[in-house]
Design a protein around this motif. Structure first.
Motif, mmCIF file in Angstrom:
data_model
loop_
_atom_site.group_PDB
_atom_site.id
_atom_site.type_symbol
_atom_site.label_atom_id
_atom_site.label_comp_id
_atom_site.label_asym_id
_atom_site.label_seq_id
_atom_site.Cartn_x
_atom_site.Cartn_y
_atom_site.Cartn_z
ATOM 1 N N GLY A 128 4.230 -1.058 2.625
ATOM 2 C CA GLY A 128 3.969 -1.305 1.731
ATOM 3 C C GLY A 128 2.533 -0.510 0.658
ATOM 4 N N THR A 129 1.399 -1.508 0.323
ATOM 5 C CA THR A 129 0.309 0.397 -0.113
ATOM 6 C C THR A 129 -0.952 -0.317 0.911
ATOM 7 O OG1 THR A 129 -0.179 1.661 -2.107
ATOM 8 C CG2 THR A 129 0.823 -0.517 -2.115
ATOM 9 N N PRO A 140 -8.968 0.758 3.675
ATOM 10 C CA PRO A 140 -9.141 0.562 1.916
ATOM 11 C C PRO A 140 -9.403 -0.626 1.467
ATOM 12 C CG PRO A 140 -6.833 0.788 3.134
ATOM 13 C CD PRO A 140 -7.689 1.026 4.347
ATOM 14 N N SER A 141 -9.790 -1.053 0.439
ATOM 15 C CA SER A 141 -11.123 -1.971 0.171
ATOM 16 C C SER A 141 -9.670 -3.537 -0.031
ATOM 17 C CB SER A 141 -11.195 -1.653 -1.007
ATOM 18 O OG SER A 141 -10.273 -1.717 -2.306
ATOM 19 N N SER A 142 -8.354 -2.802 -0.015
ATOM 20 C CA SER A 142 -7.116 -3.902 -0.998
ATOM 21 C C SER A 142 -5.982 -3.434 -0.503
ATOM 22 C CB SER A 142 -6.630 -3.540 -2.460
ATOM 23 O OG SER A 142 -8.340 -5.301 -2.713
ATOM 24 N N VAL A 143 -5.140 -4.298 0.231
ATOM 25 C CA VAL A 143 -3.458 -4.034 1.344
ATOM 26 C C VAL A 143 -2.729 -4.990 0.112
ATOM 27 C CG1 VAL A 143 -2.250 -3.404 3.263
ATOM 28 C CG2 VAL A 143 -5.051 -3.230 3.017
ATOM 29 N N LEU A 144 -1.113 -4.192 -0.485
ATOM 30 C CA LEU A 144 -0.548 -5.429 -0.877
ATOM 31 C C LEU A 144 0.995 -5.125 -0.165
ATOM 32 C CD1 LEU A 144 0.674 -6.945 -3.213
ATOM 33 C CD2 LEU A 144 0.468 -5.569 -4.971
ATOM 34 N N GLN A 193 -1.837 3.012 8.366
ATOM 35 C CA GLN A 193 -2.411 2.360 7.003
ATOM 36 C C GLN A 193 -3.515 3.522 6.705
ATOM 37 O OE1 GLN A 193 -3.920 -1.504 6.244
ATOM 38 N NE2 GLN A 193 -5.554 -0.696 5.965
ATOM 39 N N ARG A 194 -3.051 3.787 5.407
ATOM 40 C CA ARG A 194 -3.512 5.268 5.410
ATOM 41 C C ARG A 194 -4.902 5.205 4.198
ATOM 42 N NH1 ARG A 194 0.383 9.608 2.986
ATOM 43 N NH2 ARG A 194 1.287 10.063 5.134
ATOM 44 N N GLU A 195 -6.007 6.101 4.754
ATOM 45 C CA GLU A 195 -7.440 5.303 3.141
ATOM 46 C C GLU A 195 -6.585 4.966 1.781
ATOM 47 O OE1 GLU A 195 -11.159 7.250 2.228
ATOM 48 O OE2 GLU A 195 -9.947 8.229 4.017
ATOM 49 N N SER A 196 -5.245 5.432 1.184
ATOM 50 C CA SER A 196 -4.589 5.406 0.079
ATOM 51 C C SER A 196 -3.567 5.571 0.298
ATOM 52 C CB SER A 196 -5.736 6.004 -1.079
ATOM 53 O OG SER A 196 -5.117 5.906 -2.499
ATOM 54 N N GLY A 197 -2.502 4.327 0.092
ATOM 55 C CA GLY A 197 -0.937 5.663 -0.125
ATOM 56 C C GLY A 197 -0.780 3.653 0.902
ATOM 57 N N PHE A 198 0.748 5.007 1.915
ATOM 58 C CA PHE A 198 2.051 4.077 2.242
ATOM 59 C C PHE A 198 0.874 3.541 3.254
ATOM 60 C CE2 PHE A 198 4.813 4.359 6.284
ATOM 61 C CZ PHE A 198 6.047 3.564 5.920
ATOM 62 N N MET A 199 1.332 2.243 4.062
ATOM 63 C CA MET A 199 1.159 1.396 4.987
ATOM 64 C C MET A 199 2.580 0.417 5.708
ATOM 65 S SD MET A 199 0.620 -1.877 6.125
ATOM 66 C CE MET A 199 0.785 -3.154 5.234
ATOM 67 N N PHE A 200 2.867 0.793 6.688
ATOM 68 C CA PHE A 200 3.680 0.577 7.114
ATOM 69 C C PHE A 200 2.727 -0.729 8.555
ATOM 70 C CE2 PHE A 200 5.476 0.650 11.409
ATOM 71 C CZ PHE A 200 7.167 -0.623 11.051
#
Length: 175
Positions: A172-173, A46-50, A150-157
Protein backbone atom coordinates in the motif's frame (compact mmCIF):
# COMPACT_ATOMS: atom_id res chain seq x y z
CA UNK A 1 73.12 8.88 37.17
CA UNK A 2 71.24 6.29 35.20
CA UNK A 3 68.27 6.49 37.60
CA UNK A 4 68.02 10.26 37.18
CA UNK A 5 67.97 10.04 33.36
CA UNK A 6 65.32 7.32 33.51
CA UNK A 7 63.07 9.35 35.85
CA UNK A 8 63.54 12.48 33.76
CA UNK A 9 62.76 10.59 30.52
CA UNK A 10 59.63 8.97 32.03
CA UNK A 11 58.40 12.32 33.33
CA UNK A 12 59.02 14.01 29.98
CA UNK A 13 57.20 11.29 28.05
CA UNK A 14 54.28 11.33 30.53
CA UNK A 15 54.05 15.12 30.37
CA UNK A 16 54.15 15.09 26.56
CA UNK A 17 51.45 12.36 26.45
CA UNK A 18 49.16 14.24 28.85
CA UNK A 19 49.62 17.50 27.00
CA UNK A 20 49.01 15.91 23.58
CA UNK A 21 45.97 13.94 24.75
CA UNK A 22 44.38 17.01 26.38
CA UNK A 23 44.80 19.02 23.18
CA UNK A 24 43.36 16.22 21.11
CA UNK A 25 40.35 15.82 23.43
CA UNK A 26 39.67 19.55 23.40
CA UNK A 27 39.76 19.59 19.62
CA UNK A 28 37.49 16.54 19.37
CA UNK A 29 34.91 18.15 21.64
CA UNK A 30 35.11 21.35 19.67
CA UNK A 31 33.99 19.84 16.33
CA UNK A 32 30.97 17.54 16.78
CA UNK A 33 29.24 18.37 13.47
CA UNK A 34 30.84 15.38 11.73
CA UNK A 35 29.51 13.00 14.39
CA UNK A 36 25.93 14.07 13.72
CA UNK A 37 26.21 12.69 10.19
CA UNK A 38 26.86 9.19 11.61
CA UNK A 39 23.72 9.12 13.80
CA UNK A 40 20.68 7.24 12.39
CA UNK A 41 18.08 9.62 11.03
CA UNK A 42 14.64 9.39 12.66
CA UNK A 43 11.58 9.77 10.48
CA UNK A 44 8.12 10.97 11.39
CA UNK A 45 5.42 8.34 11.11
CA UNK A 46 2.84 9.09 8.41
CA UNK A 47 -0.58 10.20 9.60
CA UNK A 48 -2.45 7.76 7.33
CA UNK A 49 -1.81 4.40 5.64
CA UNK A 50 -3.94 2.66 2.99
CA UNK A 51 -3.17 -0.92 1.88
CA UNK A 52 -4.51 -4.17 0.43
CA UNK A 53 -4.06 -7.24 2.65
CA UNK A 54 -4.25 -10.89 1.56
CA UNK A 55 -4.08 -13.64 4.17
CA UNK A 56 -4.65 -17.36 4.53
CA UNK A 57 -4.88 -19.68 7.55
CA UNK A 58 -5.43 -23.23 6.36
CA UNK A 59 -8.96 -23.33 5.02
CA UNK A 60 -9.63 -19.62 5.74
CA UNK A 61 -8.64 -17.00 3.13
CA UNK A 62 -9.35 -13.26 3.13
CA UNK A 63 -8.67 -10.12 1.11
CA UNK A 64 -9.25 -6.75 2.77
CA UNK A 65 -8.77 -3.06 2.13
CA UNK A 66 -7.27 -1.40 5.23
CA UNK A 67 -7.06 2.18 6.43
CA UNK A 68 -4.92 3.20 9.42
CA UNK A 69 -4.75 6.59 11.10
CA UNK A 70 -2.04 7.72 13.53
CA UNK A 71 -3.45 7.99 17.07
CA UNK A 72 -0.43 8.59 19.24
CA UNK A 73 3.34 8.98 18.99
CA UNK A 74 4.81 8.40 22.48
CA UNK A 75 8.27 9.71 23.39
CA UNK A 76 9.13 6.75 25.65
CA UNK A 77 8.56 3.01 25.44
CA UNK A 78 9.00 0.19 22.96
CA UNK A 79 6.26 1.26 20.57
CA UNK A 80 6.99 4.51 18.72
CA UNK A 81 3.56 4.95 17.11
CA UNK A 82 0.01 3.65 17.53
CA UNK A 83 -2.53 3.48 14.71
CA UNK A 84 -6.30 2.92 14.62
CA UNK A 85 -7.04 0.22 12.04
CA UNK A 86 -10.24 -0.22 10.02
CA UNK A 87 -10.74 -2.77 7.25
CA UNK A 88 -13.43 -4.27 5.04
CA UNK A 89 -13.15 -7.20 2.70
CA UNK A 90 -14.21 -10.69 1.73
CA UNK A 91 -13.43 -14.13 3.14
CA UNK A 92 -13.93 -17.77 2.23
CA UNK A 93 -13.81 -20.91 4.39
CA UNK A 94 -13.49 -24.23 2.57
CA UNK A 95 -14.60 -27.31 4.53
CA UNK A 96 -13.08 -30.73 4.01
CA UNK A 97 -16.39 -31.86 2.48
CA UNK A 98 -15.94 -29.32 -0.36
CA UNK A 99 -18.54 -26.89 0.92
CA UNK A 100 -17.61 -23.22 0.76
CA UNK A 101 -18.75 -20.58 3.21
CA UNK A 102 -18.04 -17.04 2.09
CA UNK A 103 -18.97 -13.55 3.13
CA UNK A 104 -17.84 -10.13 4.22
CA UNK A 105 -15.39 -9.25 6.97
CA UNK A 106 -14.76 -6.06 8.88
CA UNK A 107 -12.13 -5.32 11.54
CA UNK A 108 -11.60 -2.54 14.08
CA UNK A 109 -8.36 -2.54 16.03
CA UNK A 110 -5.15 -0.87 17.13
CA UNK A 111 -1.62 -1.40 15.76
CA UNK A 112 1.63 -0.59 17.57
CA UNK A 113 4.89 -0.07 15.64
CA UNK A 114 8.44 -0.15 16.99
CA UNK A 115 11.40 1.69 15.51
CA UNK A 116 12.14 5.23 14.38
CA UNK A 117 13.18 4.44 10.82
CA UNK A 118 11.50 2.63 7.90
CA UNK A 119 11.54 -0.95 9.27
CA UNK A 120 9.16 -1.82 12.11
CA UNK A 121 8.02 -4.76 14.21
CA UNK A 122 4.24 -4.51 14.41
CA UNK A 123 1.73 -5.84 16.91
CA UNK A 124 -1.98 -5.51 16.29
CA UNK A 125 -5.15 -6.47 18.11
CA UNK A 126 -8.81 -5.91 17.53
CA UNK A 127 -12.13 -7.54 16.70
CA UNK A 128 -13.04 -8.98 13.29
CA UNK A 129 -16.67 -9.51 12.43
CA UNK A 130 -17.48 -12.15 9.81
CA UNK A 131 -20.83 -11.87 7.99
CA UNK A 132 -21.34 -15.17 6.13
CA UNK A 133 -23.64 -15.91 3.18
CA UNK A 134 -26.20 -17.70 5.43
CA UNK A 135 -26.78 -14.53 7.46
CA UNK A 136 -24.71 -15.61 10.48
CA UNK A 137 -22.47 -13.10 12.25
CA UNK A 138 -19.25 -14.21 13.98
CA UNK A 139 -17.23 -11.76 16.08
CA UNK A 140 -13.68 -13.14 16.51
CA UNK A 141 -10.46 -11.74 18.04
CA UNK A 142 -7.89 -10.43 15.58
CA UNK A 143 -4.20 -10.53 16.58
CA UNK A 144 -1.19 -9.89 14.30
CA UNK A 145 2.59 -10.03 14.70
CA UNK A 146 4.75 -9.01 11.78
CA UNK A 147 7.25 -6.83 9.97
CA UNK A 148 6.39 -3.57 8.25
CA UNK A 149 8.44 -1.44 5.87
CA UNK A 150 6.85 1.99 5.81
CA UNK A 151 8.24 5.24 4.50
CA UNK A 152 7.24 8.64 5.79
CA UNK A 153 5.33 9.07 2.55
CA UNK A 154 4.96 6.52 -0.23
CA UNK A 155 5.43 2.75 -0.47
CA UNK A 156 4.37 0.45 2.40
CA UNK A 157 4.85 -3.34 2.70
CA UNK A 158 3.97 -5.68 5.56
CA UNK A 159 4.03 -9.39 6.23
CA UNK A 160 3.50 -11.61 9.23
CA UNK A 161 1.29 -14.07 11.02
CA UNK A 162 -2.06 -13.42 12.62
CA UNK A 163 -5.25 -14.91 13.87
CA UNK A 164 -7.66 -14.76 11.87
CA UNK A 165 -5.64 -13.60 8.87
CA UNK A 166 -3.04 -16.40 9.01
CA UNK A 167 0.04 -15.72 6.91
CA UNK A 168 -0.52 -12.29 5.42
CA UNK A 169 1.05 -10.03 2.82
CA UNK A 170 0.15 -6.38 2.29
CA UNK A 171 1.08 -3.61 -0.15
CA UNK A 172 0.00 0.00 0.00
CA UNK A 173 0.89 3.62 0.51
CA UNK A 174 1.41 5.99 3.42
CA UNK A 175 0.55 9.67 3.31
Amino acid sequence: MRKIKYNFTCKAVTLFFLLFSSLYTAKAQENTDNLKLLEPQKISPPSSVLYLNIGSLGTYTSATLNYEHLLWKPTKGVFKSYYANFDVGVFAVIDLISSVNEGLTSTVGIVGLTGNRNGHFEVGMGVSTLFDSQGEVYPVPDVTLGYRYQRESGFMFRTGLGFIQGLYLSFGTSF
